[in-house]
Design a protein around this motif. Structure first.
Motif, PDB file in Angstrom:
ATOM      1  N   THR A  32       0.834  -1.195   0.000  1.00 23.13           N
ATOM      2  CA  THR A  32       0.000   0.000   0.000  1.00 23.13           C
ATOM      3  C   THR A  32       0.872   1.249   0.000  1.00 23.13           C
ATOM      4  N   LEU A  33       0.487   2.196  -0.831  1.00 21.16           N
ATOM      5  CA  LEU A  33       1.034   3.550  -0.744  1.00 21.16           C
ATOM      6  C   LEU A  33       0.037   4.351   0.075  1.00 21.16           C
ATOM      7  N   ALA A  55       4.738   9.681  -0.924  1.00 23.74           N
ATOM      8  CA  ALA A  55       3.880   8.738  -0.204  1.00 23.74           C
ATOM      9  C   ALA A  55       4.754   7.799   0.609  1.00 23.74           C
ATOM     10  N   SER A  56       4.123   7.107   1.549  1.00 20.28           N
ATOM     11  CA  SER A  56       4.786   6.060   2.326  1.00 20.28           C
ATOM     12  C   SER A  56       4.330   4.704   1.804  1.00 20.28           C
ATOM     13  N   MET A  57       5.229   3.732   1.868  1.00 23.11           N
ATOM     14  CA  MET A  57       4.934   2.388   1.385  1.00 23.11           C
ATOM     15  C   MET A  57       5.045   1.392   2.529  1.00 23.11           C
ATOM     16  N   GLY A  58       4.095   0.469   2.574  1.00 26.73           N
ATOM     17  CA  GLY A  58       4.153  -0.647   3.501  1.00 26.73           C
ATOM     18  C   GLY A  58       3.706  -1.909   2.791  1.00 26.73           C
ATOM     19  N   ARG A  64       8.804  10.949  -4.911  1.00 29.63           N
ATOM     20  CA  ARG A  64       9.530  10.063  -3.998  1.00 29.63           C
ATOM     21  C   ARG A  64       8.571   9.151  -3.259  1.00 29.63           C
ATOM     22  N   VAL A  65       9.130   8.041  -2.788  1.00 28.68           N
ATOM     23  CA  VAL A  65       8.406   7.105  -1.931  1.00 28.68           C
ATOM     24  C   VAL A  65       9.303   6.832  -0.731  1.00 28.68           C
ATOM     25  N   GLU A  66       8.700   6.789   0.434  1.00 27.81           N
ATOM     26  CA  GLU A  66       9.458   6.477   1.640  1.00 27.81           C
ATOM     27  C   GLU A  66       8.943   5.171   2.233  1.00 27.81           C
ATOM     28  N   ALA A  67       9.787   4.540   3.021  1.00 31.96           N
ATOM     29  CA  ALA A  67       9.414   3.317   3.724  1.00 31.96           C
ATOM     30  C   ALA A  67      10.204   3.273   5.025  1.00 31.96           C
ATOM     31  N   SER A  68       9.691   2.519   5.979  1.00 32.14           N
ATOM     32  CA  SER A  68      10.413   2.339   7.236  1.00 32.14           C
ATOM     33  C   SER A  68      10.390   0.867   7.590  1.00 32.14           C
ATOM     34  N   THR A  69      11.424   0.436   8.309  1.00 30.71           N
ATOM     35  CA  THR A  69      11.481  -0.944   8.797  1.00 30.71           C
ATOM     36  C   THR A  69      11.937  -0.925  10.249  1.00 30.71           C
ATOM     37  N   ARG A 104      13.146   6.552  -1.816  1.00 34.50           N
ATOM     38  CA  ARG A 104      13.597   6.397  -3.200  1.00 34.50           C
ATOM     39  C   ARG A 104      13.087   7.606  -3.971  1.00 34.50           C
ATOM     40  N   ILE A 105      14.008   8.309  -4.593  1.00 36.42           N
ATOM     41  CA  ILE A 105      13.637   9.412  -5.473  1.00 36.42           C
ATOM     42  C   ILE A 105      13.293   8.785  -6.820  1.00 36.42           C
TER      43      ILE A 105
END
Length: 186
Positions: free
Chosen positions: A85-86, A97-100, A132-137, A177-178
């Motif tokens: 999901t974005l 957006a954020s990605m998971g 850009r898209v961001e994600a966290s772990t 990620r750009i």
């Protein structure tokens, strides 16, 4: 927004979430709840019901219609074996957006997460128009960190006590990620 389905490895189809997915998504979460527990926030009991999933799907699809979320499922032979999901889509000058995502326990190490992340990034760039898209772990989620690195995500920092996961506030590694450097549309 029209987002076509895409074939992933192992005969899995990545497609948009549908109102008809409540039973299959319920089954996927029930089958994988122990596997996902270390990586997920606490979920109320209603989350693990068909009705709870139907309600959640309706909310996600309403957000999709408002261009705030893009929700996909990984489907294999009528079963759901993961989601990506974005969320938090922001346009204007930010365009981010954020990605998971998650993949079922019995579908690990088959390239599904990597292929889905690549597809979601293409969609974010080419259809949604994001920069850009961001994600966290979680700090110890090295498998997800490898998926992100293979897809061009770069670490941008660490966020202490970032999300409440599995009953406690947990530190997370942040990635982005750009997608391109073109200016936003006028």
């Amino acid at each position: 927004m029209i987002i076509p389905p895409e074939m992933l490895p192992d005969g899995v189809v990545l497609r948009l979430l549908s109102p008809d997915d409540a039973e299959a998504l319920h089954a996927a979460y029930v089958a994988n709840w122990k596997f996902l527990a270390p990586w997920e926030p606490h979920r109320p009991d209603s989350f693990f019901t068909v009705e709870g999933q139907a309600e959640r799907i309706a909310e996600r699809l309403a957000e999709f219609a408002e261009r705030r979320v893009v929700p996909w499922v990984f489907e294999s032979d009528g079963s759901i074996v993961g989601t990506i999901t974005l969320t938090g889509l922001v346009l204007g000058p930010f365009r981010s957006a954020s990605m998971g995502y998650w993949v079922a326990a019995d579908r690990q190490r088959r390239g599904l997460a990597g292929a889905a992340v690549a597809s979601a990034c293409r969609t974010a760039r080419d259809i949604v128009g994001l920069h850009r898209v961001e994600a966290s772990t979680l700090l110890d989620n090295t498998a997800s960190q490898r998926v992100l690195a293979r897809n061009g995500f770069e670490p941008i920092g660490m966020a202490p006590r970032y999300l409440h996961i599995n009953g406690e506030w947990r530190d997370h590694r942040l990635f982005q990620r750009i997608l391109h450097d073109a200016p936003p549309p006028a």
